[in-house]
Design an enzyme around this catalytic site. Structure first.
Site, mmCIF file in Angstrom:
data_model
loop_
_atom_site.group_PDB
_atom_site.id
_atom_site.type_symbol
_atom_site.label_atom_id
_atom_site.label_comp_id
_atom_site.label_asym_id
_atom_site.label_seq_id
_atom_site.Cartn_x
_atom_site.Cartn_y
_atom_site.Cartn_z
ATOM 1 N N GLY A 1 0.817 -1.202 0.000
ATOM 2 C CA GLY A 1 0.000 0.000 0.000
ATOM 3 C C GLY A 1 0.851 1.253 0.000
ATOM 4 C CB CYS A 2 0.152 4.674 -1.190
ATOM 5 S SG CYS A 2 -1.511 4.938 -0.517
ATOM 6 C CG PHE A 3 -0.984 6.040 4.145
ATOM 7 C CD1 PHE A 3 -0.350 7.256 4.297
ATOM 8 C CD2 PHE A 3 -2.364 6.027 3.999
ATOM 9 C CE1 PHE A 3 -1.070 8.452 4.290
ATOM 10 C CE2 PHE A 3 -3.095 7.208 3.993
ATOM 11 C CZ PHE A 3 -2.448 8.425 4.136
ATOM 12 C CB ALA A 4 2.008 -0.050 3.691
ATOM 13 C CB THR A 5 5.331 2.288 0.135
ATOM 14 O OG1 THR A 5 4.743 1.148 -0.521
ATOM 15 C CG2 THR A 5 6.686 2.580 -0.487
#
Length: 325
Positions: A134-138
């Site tokens: 995911g984007c936040f996760a990255t």
């Protein structure tokens, strides 16, 4: 050439994939699948492709392509794969969240590998199926992995991260409507965002016994693309040593840049880069992490994974520079 199929072709992540793949020297776009736009030119939806890509959307798949990118809504990839069978040799890269957690990785007798290159590069190289982070996760994982690698995460981590409106997807909603979003800001899913699961999973795999709280407040920003994340925690190490361990962790990573200078969002927008800034404030380490949510946070990272899976240089088609203004 790598023959490519894109599923869910009318959304933002698919549009970004196409923008990058049309200039990728080893990519051939075989089909772009969309049931709602079948028969229409791809450029009628992704207008930046006028004069560049002459394909029409289709509502059938070619099961024999080399790789399929799934750009469907979260929770829809599994059902699509159950209804559409691809060749045994076709590689699959899912940009949704269906296969990111350990309990969900098995499919069709095979296993999805979590596709964060800075964590799982060697496994990605031999994977047939990859689950794109995911984007936040990255942004958050790249900010914390060097600490976890050195067993330095021993306190609560406070996280505040703001994403652009493209993070909400192409379908309009009350909180992505332009008159509401403009000159406005709000938080959502405080302390319970879905990306916390994959972040925690990676940190636990990296640092044995990790069990600290991740207090995450996601925000909606008044801009279209990018993620600006700030994190702070206490670390039992000298600041100069922390900086050196970050530089050592990322010294061979082509897309992660570490600095002690202040950074801004525009450094990363339109690129596959993650910029990380480190500062010491009293007993707290402040970490700032910025990415483009559509590139390093989605489609660029998916192409990075494709490059690894097909034995190409990881940076192929991704040597992008931000505008800075």
């Amino acid at each position: 050439m790598i023959n490519i199929g894109i599923i869910g072709g009318s959304g933002y992540t698919a549009g970004e994939l196409l923008r990058l793949l049309v200039n990728h020297p080893q990519a051939h776009i075989d089909f772009v699948y969309s049931t709602t736009n079948a028969g229409s030119p791809v450029a009628s939806v992704h207008e930046d492709l006028y004069g560049t890509l002459s394909l029409n959307f289709i509502d059938t798949v070619n099961p024999n392509v080399d790789v399929v990118f799934l750009c469907l809504g979260h929770g829809k990839s599994l059902s699509f794969l159950q209804a559409n069978v691809f060749n045994e040799t076709t590689r699959i890269i899912d940009l949704g969240n269906d296969f990111r957690l350990a309990k969900d990785v098995a499919f069709n007798g095979k296993t999805f590998v979590y596709g964060l290159p800075e964590l799982n590069r060697e496994a990605i190289k031999t994977a047939q199926y990859t689950a794109n982070p995911g984007c936040f996760a990255t942004a958050i994982q790249l900010a914390l992995l060097p600490l976890a690698k050195n067993s330095l995460l021993a306190d609560t981590v406070h996280i505040n991260a703001t994403t652009g409106s493209t993070g909400a997807g192409v379908m309009p909603s009350a909180t992505s409507h332009h008159p509401w979003r403009t000159n406005n800001m709000s938080h959502y899913k405080a302390f319970g965002h879905q990306h916390l699961g994959e972040i925690t999973q990676s940190l636990q795999l990296t640092q044995q016994g990790f069990n600290e709280e991740l207090l995450f407040i996601p925000n909606r920003g008044d801009f279209t693309r990018g993620i600006f994340a700030t994190l702070y925690t206490t670390v039992a190490a000298d600041f100069d040593d922390v900086v050196e361990l970050y530089r050592a962790y990322y010294k061979d990573e082509p897309f992660v840049k570490v600095t002690t200078d202040s950074i801004s969002l525009k450094l990363a927008v339109q690129t596959n880069n993650c910029f990380i800034s480190l500062e010491q404030h009293g007993r707290y380490l402040l970490i700032t992490s910025v990415i483009d949510n559509l590139v390093k946070g989605a489609s660029g990272q998916a192409i990075e994974n494709m490059n690894l899976m097909f034995g190409l240089d990881e940076t192929t088609g991704l040597k992008l520079k931000g505008t800075g203004f």
